[in-house]
Each structure stands twice: as C-alpha cells, then as structure tokens.
Motif scaffolding. Structure first.
Motif, mmCIF file in Angstrom:
data_model
loop_
_atom_site.group_PDB
_atom_site.id
_atom_site.type_symbol
_atom_site.label_atom_id
_atom_site.label_comp_id
_atom_site.label_asym_id
_atom_site.label_seq_id
_atom_site.Cartn_x
_atom_site.Cartn_y
_atom_site.Cartn_z
ATOM 1 N N SER A 56 0.830 -1.214 0.000
ATOM 2 C CA SER A 56 0.000 0.000 0.000
ATOM 3 C C SER A 56 0.861 1.259 0.000
ATOM 4 O O SER A 56 0.527 2.243 -0.681
ATOM 5 N N VAL A 115 -8.431 -0.044 8.043
ATOM 6 C CA VAL A 115 -8.653 1.031 7.072
ATOM 7 C C VAL A 115 -9.360 2.209 7.725
ATOM 8 O O VAL A 115 -8.997 3.374 7.498
ATOM 9 N N LEU A 175 -4.987 4.956 -0.433
ATOM 10 C CA LEU A 175 -4.817 3.916 0.577
ATOM 11 C C LEU A 175 -6.005 2.954 0.578
ATOM 12 O O LEU A 175 -5.826 1.733 0.679
ATOM 13 N N VAL A 176 -7.201 3.490 0.455
ATOM 14 C CA VAL A 176 -8.379 2.623 0.365
ATOM 15 C C VAL A 176 -8.284 1.745 -0.882
ATOM 16 O O VAL A 176 -8.603 0.546 -0.852
ATOM 17 N N PHE A 222 -5.779 -1.087 -0.360
ATOM 18 C CA PHE A 222 -6.228 -2.104 0.592
ATOM 19 C C PHE A 222 -7.348 -2.979 0.031
ATOM 20 O O PHE A 222 -7.423 -4.164 0.357
ATOM 21 N N THR A 228 -7.770 5.981 8.195
ATOM 22 C CA THR A 228 -8.482 7.149 7.696
ATOM 23 C C THR A 228 -8.699 8.172 8.800
ATOM 24 O O THR A 228 -8.506 9.384 8.597
#
Length: 295
Positions: free
Chosen positions: A79, A277, A223-224, A227, A281
C-alpha cells in the motif's frame, strides 16, 4: 429571482424514490457485513450450513498466526509503494500537462485511458510484459544481464504488483492534480517569478502548499484503493505468491475463505481489515489534515 420549491404532496413518494438505492445498500453492504460479523464469532462447516459459536477463538487464532503478520507486513509495503508511486507519477504528469500548450488534449486522453482498464486486465497486461518466459520486458532485462523472475523472486513479485496497481491508479490522481493545478491563480505564480523565484522554488513553496487539499484527498483514496481494490491484480499476477510474499490482507481473506474454506477466520480477517482502514483514515484526518492549507 426566487427559485421554485419542490413540495412532495405524499410522504411516501420520497421513500419510494429512495427505495431502489436503499435496497442496493441493504443487500450488497449491510447484509454481507452482518453475515461477516456473525461468522467471525462462529465456526462453520465448509458449506456454510452449520455454525457453532466459538466466541473470540477465530480472532485468537488469527493473531497467533505468523502468516497473518507476514500478510500484514506485505500489505504495508504494498500500500505504501502504490500510494507513493501513483501519487508522485500523477503529480509529475499533471505538472507536465499543465505547462504544455500544444497537444494538451491528446496527452490528457493518453494518461486517462488506463483508468478504464479493469484491475484484473491491468494485472494480465503487466504479467504479459514481465513474464520470465514470454515477457518482452523480461527478455530485454535478460539481454543486459538482469535476472528477472517474479514467479520465484519475492522482491520482484512485489515490485511487479506495485507497478501494476500504481499504473492503474495514476490516471485518477492525474485528473485531480491537474484540476488542482489549473485552479491555482496564475497571478500568484507570476508574482513569485517577478520576485526572482525559480521554477522549482515556485513549485515547492507555492504550488505544493496550495495542492495540499487535493493531495490529502487523494492520499485517503489511494490507501483505500491499495487495501481493497487491488485484489484482481494480485489474483491475476501472483496469486499471493511466491511464498506468500504478495499475499496482502484482502487476498488472504479470499484465499482462507473461498479456497481454504475457513469461513470463520476469513470473516474475522475482513473485520480486522475494515478496522485497520477506518483507523488509518481517522488518523489521517486527525493529524495530516492540520497541514492542509485551504486557501
């Protein structure tokens, strides 16, 4: 001019209009999420027909497994690599297109095209280029004395999936960065140039600070994406190998649940993945947003 106000005479009409979307959310989000929470605390047979309540046993086995921590480390490397590479490349391409005058639309079209490619197809394309037997790039690397075999070398496998995933996401980042660059007033940059600031100094001290809202938004999105949305790339290129080197968390959920038929462990992993996640965030909004300049 006073705008017209829409008034629904029937209270049931707004709910009727919202019903299709609410049904989709219920069926494809809340129902699977509820099933995952239920299965995480139960031991299920391979067919998912019989469940025995085991409490936190699935989570205990999960956190006692060295393979899970290897997968967690692989996810962190993957990531981070995808986010840094896709954001950096997207910003560089956007800055280049923002400065050219002729052929801008052609460049924009060429850069945006990869976003239309499905993740699994992106993985197949990069595997076709870098395959140790019939890959064109692998053949060129062998010609200069560089041994390349991502099917056996864990580092090369990770590099390949990072490149494929970042290439797929560059277009998305490029669009937002280009919009952010074009929203910066030219008068500000011209004033800095008159004061004697060079191109790199103007970019570092003026452009980058004014791009922080866009950068912060894209960091969260990337990042989301890394993942969750890269499962197809991993599945097409490495299947989590070699030796579990690219077995990131989202692929491990699939492998343990659908291949290993361990539904309880897979459900527990999905809950932990979602918690990771969400935590990342929240941390980004808690600490990184302070450095965002909304000007």
């Amino acid at each position: 001019m006073i705008g017209k106000k829409v008034v629904f005479r029937s209270r049931g009409l707004p709910l009727l209009l919202l019903a299709p979307q609410l049904l989709v959310i219920l069926v494809f989000f809340f129902w699977p999420a509820g099933q995952a929470v239920f299965q995480a605390f139960h031991l299920a047979d391979p067919f998912g027909q019989h469940f025995d309540y085991v409490g936190l046993e699935n989570f205990q086995r999960l956190f006692a497994s060295p393979e899970y921590y290897d997968s967690l480390w692989a996810t962190a490397v993957f990531s981070t690599g995808v986010a840094v590479l896709s954001l950096g490349t997207g910003l560089a391409l956007a800055a280049f297109v923002d400065h050219i005058r002729r052929g801008r639309m052609a460049y924009k079209s060429l850069v945006i095209w990869p976003y239309a490619v499905a993740p699994v197809l992106a993985g197949v394309l990069w595997l076709f280029l870098f395959h140790p037997i019939y890959g064109v790039v692998a053949f060129a690397l062998a010609g200069v004395g560089i041994g390349w075999n991502p099917l056996l070398d864990s580092g090369q496998a990770m590099a390949l999936v990072v490149l494929a995933a970042a290439w797929k996401q560059v277009s998305y980042n490029f669009v937002f960065f280009l919009a952010g660059l074009q929203a910066i007033p030219r008068s500000v940059i011209e004033a800095a140039a008159i004061d004697g600031a060079g191109p790199m100094r103007r970019f570092r001290t003026i452009v980058l600070p004014l791009l922080t809202p866009t950068t912060f938004f894209l960091l969260v999105i990337n990042l989301v994406y890394a993942f969750f949305d890269t499962f197809g790339i991993i599945h097409a290129v490495t299947h989590g190998g070699p030796g579990g080197a690219t077995n990131i968390l989202v692929y491990k959920v699939f492998a343990d649940g659908f291949i290993g038929q361990d539904l309880g462990s897979s459900a527990a992993q999905s809950i932990v993945l979602m918690a990771i996640v969400v935590s990342l965030t929240v941390l980004q909004f808690r600490f990184l947003e302070r450095k965002v300049h909304y000007g």
